[in-house]
Motif scaffolding. Structure first.
Motif, mmCIF file in Angstrom:
data_model
loop_
_atom_site.group_PDB
_atom_site.id
_atom_site.type_symbol
_atom_site.label_atom_id
_atom_site.label_comp_id
_atom_site.label_asym_id
_atom_site.label_seq_id
_atom_site.Cartn_x
_atom_site.Cartn_y
_atom_site.Cartn_z
ATOM 1 N N ARG A 92 0.824 -1.213 0.000
ATOM 2 C CA ARG A 92 0.000 0.000 0.000
ATOM 3 C C ARG A 92 0.856 1.259 0.000
ATOM 4 N NH1 ARG A 92 -4.457 -2.179 4.456
ATOM 5 N NH2 ARG A 92 -5.705 -3.415 2.956
ATOM 6 N N TRP A 93 1.974 1.212 0.709
ATOM 7 C CA TRP A 93 2.874 2.368 0.738
ATOM 8 C C TRP A 93 3.479 2.620 -0.641
ATOM 9 C CZ3 TRP A 93 8.373 2.401 0.267
ATOM 10 C CH2 TRP A 93 8.964 3.640 0.549
ATOM 11 N N ILE A 94 3.923 1.546 -1.310
ATOM 12 C CA ILE A 94 4.499 1.685 -2.645
ATOM 13 C C ILE A 94 3.442 2.146 -3.644
ATOM 14 C CG2 ILE A 94 5.598 0.438 -4.547
ATOM 15 C CD1 ILE A 94 6.975 -1.330 -2.525
ATOM 16 N N ALA A 95 2.226 1.600 -3.527
ATOM 17 C CA ALA A 95 1.145 2.002 -4.442
ATOM 18 C C ALA A 95 0.858 3.498 -4.327
ATOM 19 C CB ALA A 95 -0.114 1.195 -4.145
ATOM 20 N N LYS A 96 0.874 4.004 -3.124
ATOM 21 C CA LYS A 96 0.604 5.423 -2.903
ATOM 22 C C LYS A 96 1.659 6.306 -3.568
ATOM 23 C CE LYS A 96 -0.298 8.736 0.835
ATOM 24 N NZ LYS A 96 -0.382 8.905 2.321
ATOM 25 N N LEU A 97 2.912 5.849 -3.537
ATOM 26 C CA LEU A 97 4.002 6.639 -4.102
ATOM 27 C C LEU A 97 4.130 6.481 -5.618
ATOM 28 C CD1 LEU A 97 6.849 6.125 -1.461
ATOM 29 C CD2 LEU A 97 5.296 8.057 -1.665
ATOM 30 N N THR A 98 3.842 5.302 -6.119
ATOM 31 C CA THR A 98 4.121 5.012 -7.527
ATOM 32 C C THR A 98 2.949 5.279 -8.463
ATOM 33 O OG1 THR A 98 3.514 2.684 -7.198
ATOM 34 C CG2 THR A 98 5.838 3.273 -6.927
ATOM 35 N N ALA A 99 1.734 5.228 -7.967
ATOM 36 C CA ALA A 99 0.570 5.386 -8.847
ATOM 37 C C ALA A 99 0.603 6.695 -9.646
ATOM 38 C CB ALA A 99 -0.722 5.260 -8.039
ATOM 39 N N PRO A 100 0.852 7.849 -9.015
ATOM 40 C CA PRO A 100 0.910 9.091 -9.807
ATOM 41 C C PRO A 100 2.004 9.077 -10.872
ATOM 42 C CG PRO A 100 0.708 9.588 -7.468
ATOM 43 C CD PRO A 100 1.004 8.134 -7.573
ATOM 44 N N CYS A 101 3.165 8.532 -10.512
ATOM 45 C CA CYS A 101 4.279 8.475 -11.463
ATOM 46 C C CYS A 101 3.945 7.563 -12.637
ATOM 47 C CB CYS A 101 5.538 7.988 -10.749
ATOM 48 S SG CYS A 101 6.985 7.797 -11.812
ATOM 49 N N LEU A 102 3.340 6.404 -12.362
ATOM 50 C CA LEU A 102 2.999 5.461 -13.425
ATOM 51 C C LEU A 102 1.886 6.011 -14.322
ATOM 52 C CD1 LEU A 102 3.138 2.058 -11.493
ATOM 53 C CD2 LEU A 102 4.718 2.864 -13.253
ATOM 54 N N LEU A 103 0.911 6.683 -13.723
ATOM 55 C CA LEU A 103 -0.162 7.282 -14.526
ATOM 56 C C LEU A 103 0.391 8.315 -15.502
ATOM 57 C CD1 LEU A 103 -2.990 7.715 -11.856
ATOM 58 C CD2 LEU A 103 -2.993 6.165 -13.819
ATOM 59 N N LYS A 104 1.312 9.130 -15.032
ATOM 60 C CA LYS A 104 1.932 10.142 -15.886
ATOM 61 C C LYS A 104 2.753 9.486 -16.993
ATOM 62 C CE LYS A 104 5.016 14.148 -15.650
ATOM 63 N NZ LYS A 104 5.851 14.993 -14.743
ATOM 64 N N ALA A 105 3.476 8.402 -16.640
ATOM 65 C CA ALA A 105 4.308 7.717 -17.627
ATOM 66 C C ALA A 105 3.456 7.029 -18.686
ATOM 67 C CB ALA A 105 5.206 6.706 -16.914
ATOM 68 N N ILE A 106 2.347 6.400 -18.270
ATOM 69 C CA ILE A 106 1.478 5.716 -19.226
ATOM 70 C C ILE A 106 0.797 6.721 -20.153
ATOM 71 C CG2 ILE A 106 -0.663 4.368 -19.404
ATOM 72 C CD1 ILE A 106 0.219 2.815 -16.964
ATOM 73 N N ALA A 107 0.461 7.882 -19.624
ATOM 74 C CA ALA A 107 -0.133 8.923 -20.481
ATOM 75 C C ALA A 107 0.851 9.380 -21.544
ATOM 76 C CB ALA A 107 -0.575 10.097 -19.617
#
Length: 399
Positions: A233-248
């Motif tokens: 859960r801690w990693i998901a909180k930190l990585t989700a915004p970064c991954l969303l930006k990268a996938i976009a």
């Protein structure tokens, strides 16, 4: 003198009350069958392992201290709290010998097994070998050396957390242009804090919503490892915004979550969490190497289409869980390991000499002879005692 007499009388009254209370409980509960008693013991054992508080990484020093305290309490209750020191030492040795002689093919192989071969299989195995190499380099090498050895540049590192904390394993996100994917690598056990995360093995509820065509098609209920759930859960909180930006920015890229050991279990749980978001539902897969046992069976079955697990033979880490420990303890306590140990000592020349010398010395020293006479047998020191016996011993010690 009077104070001592009053203390003795008070202690005796407490002991008598406790014995009466235990007898009344036995009379009340004695109606059920032995099967019901075993079932209740099993349910009590499961309840002790379940943690009701949210599985979250500690945000403050007070929360960290509380987490460490709970972890130490849980570890003691599952080891020395249940196992006498003799049983524990023999149990570990017994498990290592059994796992070393265990043939996986005897359980999983069958007449319907198919040998995998061909160019596609070779290509897939080479890909898995590369992912395993990346895990090893990320775990063992400083980050600049890891990037250079793996053929990446600093621009390819989208996010990097080099230092592990309690329930906060080290991880990084790498853009891999060759395979057109974003690699989220999670490091395995590497420090004391990682060890404490792994030792926080209490059970917490963990459910997974399976998304299908943008909607929830199924809800899988289950339980998972507290420390790894908090880490995921801690990693998901930190990585989700970064991954969303990268996938976009790179819509044709996939997300691959990779981990080994503690990082492997965390990677699997993190995959469940991320795939509950529609942006990650179709593009996120997981590859775990020797992951620690971290979830119940129904959860594991629900993720077999997007999680690939690689285990080397009968590796101890993936097969070591609370359920397997309970089974092991039953086997050890039911075995005559003390007699086997005595026979092994007598067959070993050096140990036999030491054993006989200690016995002869003990028979000649008055203090040792008295101590030997007061003990019923060596096995009594190593057999487990009931909770009532422990309490009575503590009360007598206080008196």
């Amino acid at each position: 003198m009077a104070a001592g007499t009053m203390a003795t009388a008070a202690g005796a009254a407490v002991i008598l009350y406790y014995v009466w209370l235990r007898k009344s409980e036995v009379k009340t509960d004695g109606v059920g069958s032995e099967e019901d008693e075993d079932l209740s013991k099993s349910s009590r054992s499961v309840k002790r392992r379940i943690v009701r508080r949210p599985a979250q990484a500690p945000a403050t020093w007070l929360e960290a201290i509380a987490t460490i305290s709970e972890t130490l309490r849980f570890t003691y209750s599952e080891t020395l709290g249940k196992w006498p020191i003799g049983d524990l030492a023999f149990g570990i040795n017994y498990l290592m010998r059994r796992q070393g002689n265990f043939e996986v093919a005897s359980v999983y192989a069958g007449d319907n097994c198919v040998e995998l071969k061909g160019e596609e299989i070779k290509k897939e195995l080479n890909n898995l070998l590369r992912l395993l190499t990346l895990c090893r380099l990320f775990s063992k090498k400083p980050f600049p050396v890891f990037l250079d050895s793996a053929g990446y540049s600093e621009e390819d590192a989208l996010l990097h957390k080099p230092k592990a904390g309690l329930m906060k394993p080290a991880f990084t996100i790498i853009r891999d242009e060759n395979s057109k994917c974003f690699l989220l690598l999670i490091r395995g056990t590497h420090s004391i804090k990682d060890t404490l995360t792994a030792a926080t093995g209490a059970v917490v509820p963990f459910h997974h919503s399976v998304l299908h065509d943008g909607g929830v098609s199924n809800l899988v209920l289950g339980y998972a490892h507290c420390g790894m759930v908090a880490a995921a859960r801690w990693i998901a909180k930190l990585t989700a915004p970064c991954l969303l930006k990268a996938i976009a920015q790179y819509p044709d890229y996939e997300v691959k979550i990779v981990g080994h050991s503690l990082g492997g279990g965390t990677a699997a749980l993190l995959t469940y969490i991320l795939r509950e978001h529609k942006e990650f539902a179709a593009s996120t897969t997981c590859f775990t190497f020797a992951p620690a046992a971290c979830m119940t069976w129904d959860l594991a079955e629900s993720g077999k289409h997007f999680i690939t697990t690689i285990i080397n033979g009968s590796d101890l880490v993936p097969t070591f869980s609370a359920a397997s420990v309970d089974d092991l303890r039953t086997e050890v306590t039911a075995s005559s390991w003390l007699n086997d140990l005595r026979d092994q000592v007598e067959r070993t020349k050096v140990l036999n000499v030491v054993y006989r010398s200690a016995t002869a010395l003990g028979s000649r020293l008055p203090s040792m002879a008295t101590a030997k006479a007061s003990v019923a047998g060596a096995g009594a020191l190593l057999r487990p005692v009931s909770s009532s016996t422990k309490v009575l011993k503590m009360l007598l010690k206080l008196l």
